[in-house]
Design an enzyme around this catalytic site. Sequence first.
Site, PDB file in Angstrom:
ATOM      1  N   HIS A   1      18.315  90.482 -14.685  1.00 25.11           N
ATOM      2  CA  HIS A   1      18.513  91.358 -15.850  1.00 25.11           C
ATOM      3  C   HIS A   1      17.312  92.293 -16.049  1.00 25.11           C
ATOM      4  O   HIS A   1      17.417  93.474 -15.826  1.00 25.11           O
ATOM      5  CB  HIS A   1      18.827  90.597 -17.152  1.00 25.11           C
ATOM      6  CG  HIS A   1      20.027  89.718 -17.060  1.00 25.11           C
ATOM      7  ND1 HIS A   1      21.268  90.197 -16.721  1.00 25.11           N
ATOM      8  CD2 HIS A   1      20.173  88.367 -17.226  1.00 25.11           C
ATOM      9  CE1 HIS A   1      22.133  89.194 -16.693  1.00 25.11           C
ATOM     10  NE2 HIS A   1      21.496  88.071 -16.997  1.00 25.11           N
TER      11      HIS A   1
ATOM     12  N   ASP B   1      27.222  87.961 -11.911  1.00 25.67           N
ATOM     13  CA  ASP B   1      26.811  87.078 -13.012  1.00 25.67           C
ATOM     14  C   ASP B   1      27.968  86.281 -13.611  1.00 25.67           C
ATOM     15  O   ASP B   1      28.409  85.297 -13.056  1.00 25.67           O
ATOM     16  CB  ASP B   1      26.081  87.933 -14.064  1.00 25.67           C
ATOM     17  CG  ASP B   1      25.352  87.113 -15.116  1.00 25.67           C
ATOM     18  OD1 ASP B   1      25.456  85.872 -15.082  1.00 25.67           O
ATOM     19  OD2 ASP B   1      24.688  87.702 -15.991  1.00 25.67           O
TER      20      ASP B   1
HETATM   21 ZN   LIG Z   1      23.047  84.514 -15.364  1.00 22.12          ZN
END
Ligand SMILES: [Zn+2]
Length: 431
Positions: free
Chosen positions: A252, A303
Amino acid sequence: MGKRVTPSSFWCELAWLDGAPAPDVLVEHRDGVITSVTPGAPAPPAAHRLAGCVLPGLANAHSHAFHRALRGRTHAGGGTFWTWRDAMYALAARLDPDRYLALATAAFTEMLCAGWTAVGEFHYLPGLADAVRAAADRVGVRLVLLETLYLAGGPGQALSPAQQRFGHGGFDGWAQRVAAGRAADGAAVHSVRAVPPDALARVREAVGSRPLHVHLSEQPAENADCRAAYGCSPTRLLAETGVLGPTTTVVHATHVDVGDRSTLAGTGTAVCLCPTTEADLADGIGPARELADAGCPLALGSDQHAVVDPFAEARAVEYGERLRSGKRGRFGPAELVSALTVGGHHALGLPGGALAVGAPCDLVAVRRDSARTAGADPAQLVLVAGAADVHTVVVGGQVLVRDGRHVELGEPGPLLAAAITAAWAQPVPAP
Ligand SMILES: [Zn+2]
């Protein structure tokens, strides 16, 4: 259903070489490793012909396979990242090895059919790793299992009842699972929320040179909590405890400032962006261009699998930049393909990412004649194609996907429907 075949050579109408498509490329391999790549070659009669444009295998650097069962079930009433997380905990509580095997098999089949030939599974459900491995073996996707350390519910907080199973065995139990992993496996630290500084400081020694992944600054609240508890940003805390480095990938990095970015780049740390998830969870738009310019290698991941489409992931990086900056072309098509290929393999510690001698024979053939791709410059395919345009996928020289279907398991849709229905059924009573 068909079966796996392993032709000794592939002839590609177009293949992605050195950052651009080249015509009439013959790729030969032995035991799944490329032995020659010849552009401008005539097609030998025995070669397996691949129409469209052939990319090297794509590596999904960040996956939680079981999250696939949340798709399309978390939008009623709005909610936040944190209410989404409650739904994820409810799902995790219902999983046993059989349910997990079916769900991961279906999720990995969807990924492979979309062109992801390798996956980094950020695994935080101790006791279910064998189901993940069995699923990857069944599907034929290359798996890097990232055994995840998870010790706390937040700075100074014990694990909540819903989080208890994530912390099974504490630090020592995790370190033993890491040590017992396969050669290609890696490890992960869930986040600075879930691992206190004294344990972070012991992580590097336990992991050695294996790939190490960690969620970083996905939400502003993580930064605020870290500053309140430890007086610094999550990036700084990871740097000071020795977690960052050239075999580390942070996932991220949505809310990182200029100081954090130079710390990440200065330690050689890679960054895995997950833009469709970051959009779905309202995390924000991360500073992708600034991270790349600072020198961080970039990878991409799906993800939570709200979307399983490598092209959508790559495109979302550039679209985020356009929306944020008011400028086009912040990432060129070749840079986006590089993040999907070279960057992803780097983050997972795997060879691959290019069609080159010595690389694994992992190939992804993309249609150029679909409603999405017809008429496009093949050099810009990554900005228009979708997962449905992937017609053939080869892993280690084996043809695993043909006409968009897994040769042994068929289309991912029915597998997903059955596995997701089973996953949400009443929990199996303990024996
Ligand atoms: Zn994750």
